[in-house]
Design an enzyme around this catalytic site. Structure first.
Site, PDB file in Angstrom:
ATOM      1  N   GLY A   1       0.806  -1.221   0.000  1.00  0.00           N
ATOM      2  CA  GLY A   1       0.000   0.000   0.000  1.00  0.00           C
ATOM      3  C   GLY A   1       0.841   1.275   0.000  1.00  0.00           C
ATOM      4  CG  HIS A   2      -1.160   4.937   0.822  1.00  0.00           C
ATOM      5  ND1 HIS A   2      -0.883   5.827   1.829  1.00  0.00           N
ATOM      6  CD2 HIS A   2      -2.294   4.297   1.196  1.00  0.00           C
ATOM      7  CE1 HIS A   2      -1.810   5.739   2.755  1.00  0.00           C
ATOM      8  NE2 HIS A   2      -2.682   4.815   2.399  1.00  0.00           N
ATOM      9  CG  ASP A   3       2.462   7.462   1.841  1.00  0.00           C
ATOM     10  OD1 ASP A   3       3.305   8.295   1.484  1.00  0.00           O
ATOM     11  OD2 ASP A   3       1.255   7.530   1.533  1.00  0.00           O
TER      12      ASP A   3
END
Lengths: 311, 311, 311
Positions: free
Chosen positions: C217-219
């Protein structure tokens, strides 16, 4: 070309920032070259030599650089630069399709929709307006996509149902004659698979969002405003009602119904229909508060064993 | 071109609905232009001026519009329209390959097989007859696919084994020198990954069906007539015997064997070899009836605790 | 062309097995045709007629077939076959990019990197040296890939974060302005998805290896020398420290931290941060030895029930 949505004279004039002659709601359904125009089309003319030809053509809207007398049953768009304004309309209404996408001639793609490279779009597919289809997406024949839909890279819409009859000589496959239908404002992540319906449609309703690597089986219906997190797998013939949230890696067995506003926590396995408005956990899934209590009880077995040994 | 399977004179005549001169089982192995024909090839001729040239060519089967005397060791196909019939054979025996697929010149593709757009087929890949390879599939070098196989969009055959040696300076990768072998009548869903073998082959045997997003590790063998549902992951060096069913999101640890006709329920984690003919559930997986009993027992802890508190 | 990494005179001479005139560390930054050369470039000349032109060009390194006097501030490479040696350098420093890949003109691709067919590379993407990008990979805008990275077929780097605000009128999407950053010596399997960061970067650090069908997922930040097995899903904003191993089908909840050298067994669900150096199992995950004890205790409930019934 025909516009994917019919316009009015006023909408077109407003888009171009120019004046018009005719009823504000005069219908404008497309635009074309003078030799092939039809009623509802815009034709453009910017030289007096061709005014008559344009005004007498089958086109019912004339984009013209002089306020001439408007023929009966027609409308005028008065532009200082008909050529430029015609180009503006083309840019506005045409979809952008990458040259390296493979698109069936029978597919229909709405205005302002962008098709990125290496997308495959099968026969009779319909895609609405303002959609963004990322690279390497595959859309099988007959799928239908609404407006403002985004589909991320590598996703597959319309693969066959996983549905076989076990015969002594081998598995006999049930043919998939249905479609995948994606309604407006849906976003689908990267590398998802949505199988087509066997007889009906596999449907994702208005405003729902699917994360990456989600699988949706044949004939399943996902309601409005649902959130489906990554790597969740939903079998065939499932009904997920509106505003349901499924967290990551959830599995849902075939033909189950999940009620409105239910929340299913990550890695849960939905083995039967679940009532709406509650939170669920576990494999098989149960109400989360029941499941958490069970886990707490499990941790108390040592004290029971200790007492037993003391007796 | 050479046919992927040798034909007989009778088969070819029957395909075209025409008569022949020669033994019914006279071998026909291909077709070609007169300047490059070889024994076993069909050549066609439709003008008396060229009869001699065709009859005396290296081709052993002559598709001709007149019943002439048949040369020793040759055969005739008597057609009213040799040109059209030659075209019919070409259409019948050539595979259909999309112009936007990327196919190694060293790959071999059988007759009546369809390769959809944006498929990548690596070096020395062999694909049999009557296969359908959907868009955006990637097939790495040396993979072998049998007849009547369907592979859905985006699937990857032949990626490298996930196999590293942990050295102080970083992971050292074991090279993958094996292949992926898909036998006849197998269907593989969309967005599956099958890694190639390290030394042997990763094999899916005759008639098995894999749903979408299934992962199969290196050197694993899936037996005949197995059903593997969506999002199941099978590690490397696993042996799955014939007629096994794995439901959705099952995981199988490396080097395990799952016996014939075993059924593993959804989301189970197979952590060791399982005997055939039984149904399993849970993570780690156990016989389903044992596991269900455990779950029922878990729900009886409160009464044990209540009793304890009363003592 | 400019080399992706600046070279020295000695490195180039050594690569070609030839002698040079000038300082060993004389900088060599590229090579080009005589009409467009710049300081730092190599130009080649193999005919006395053009010696002066080459020696007086803006190029500061002259690949020449005679040991002439070296102009001030320049260097010579003395070759018997300047043409062949110039070609050798081109082959060595140019990346190989398939004609059927779709690559933004603003992307930068390092030397000896191979881009296979049907790869999509977006705007401003940077890919280092000695990378291998397999077919049908999609790399969104602004992603950065280091050296010696291999990415298997169909993987998607840089899809949007799954991050929505629930408003009465529908989900409001948080825009993803970050990047995906893949450091040196990373290998990513087939059909993985790595979302770009919302504000920061989604990062896979040096030497880590991801199996097929992994979602990140993001980040999220994955540390150095981690092993992530197939079908594992890691939510957004997770920190995975160095040398962590996640086995197959593990799920990790958002914003959790997994400490250095932790091992998480297959199918576990990480619902909170985990300390390093230990082994975990279960959903929700706990220390494996605790979880195994719980499973053993579960199997002793029948004897507790038996005792209860005897009292």
């Amino acid at each position: 070309m025909k516009f994917s949505t019919p316009q009015t004279l006023e909408q077109i004039a407003s888009l171009l920032g120019i004046k018009y002659v005719g009823a504000a709601d005069f219908p404008v359904t497309g635009m074309n070259e003078i030799h092939v125009v039809e009623p509802g089309d815009i034709v453009f003319v910017d030289h007096p030599k061709y005014y008559d030809k344009a005004l007498n053509s089958k086109a019912t809207i004339v984009l013209i650089n002089k306020k001439v007398e408007c023929p009966e049953g027609k409308a005028l768009l008065i532009s200082e630069e008909p050529f430029n304004d015609f180009n503006k309309l083309t840019k506005h209404f045409r979809p952008f399709v990458s040259a390296s996408a493979s698109i069936s001639p029978s597919a229909r793609i709405g205005k302002s929709t962008i098709i990125q490279p290496q997308v495959f779009i099968g026969n009779h597919v319909e895609i609405g307006e303002n959609c963004l289809i990322h690279p390497n997406v595959t859309i099988y024949d007959h799928c239908v996509i609404g407006n403002n839909v985004q589909i991320h890279a590598g996703t597959v819409l319309g693969s066959d149902a996983f549905y076989y009859k076990n015969r002594p000589e081998g598995f006999d496959k049930l043919l998939s004659g249905g479609r995948v239908v994606i309604e407006d404002n849906v976003e689908i992540g990267a590398l998802c698979t949505l199988d087509k319906g066997v007889t009906g449609d596999t449907t994702v309703k208005e405003g729902s969002k699917l994360d990456n690597q989600v699988h949706v089986g044949h004939d399943t219906v996902i309601g409005k405003k649902c959130l489906i997190a990554s790597q969740t797998g939903i079998a065939g013939c499932v009904v997920i009602e509106d505003e349901v949230t499924l967290w990551g890696q959830v599995g849902v067995t075939s033909a189950a119904t999940i009620g409105k506003k239910a929340v299913v926590l990550a890695q849960s396995g939905v083995s039967k229909s679940l009532a709406g408005g509650k939170t669920y956990f576990g494999s098989p899934a149960d109400e989360a508060r029941v499941k958490m209590k069970e886990l707490a009880n499990l941790r108390r077995i040592p004290e029971l064993l200790k007492q037993k040994n003391q007796q």
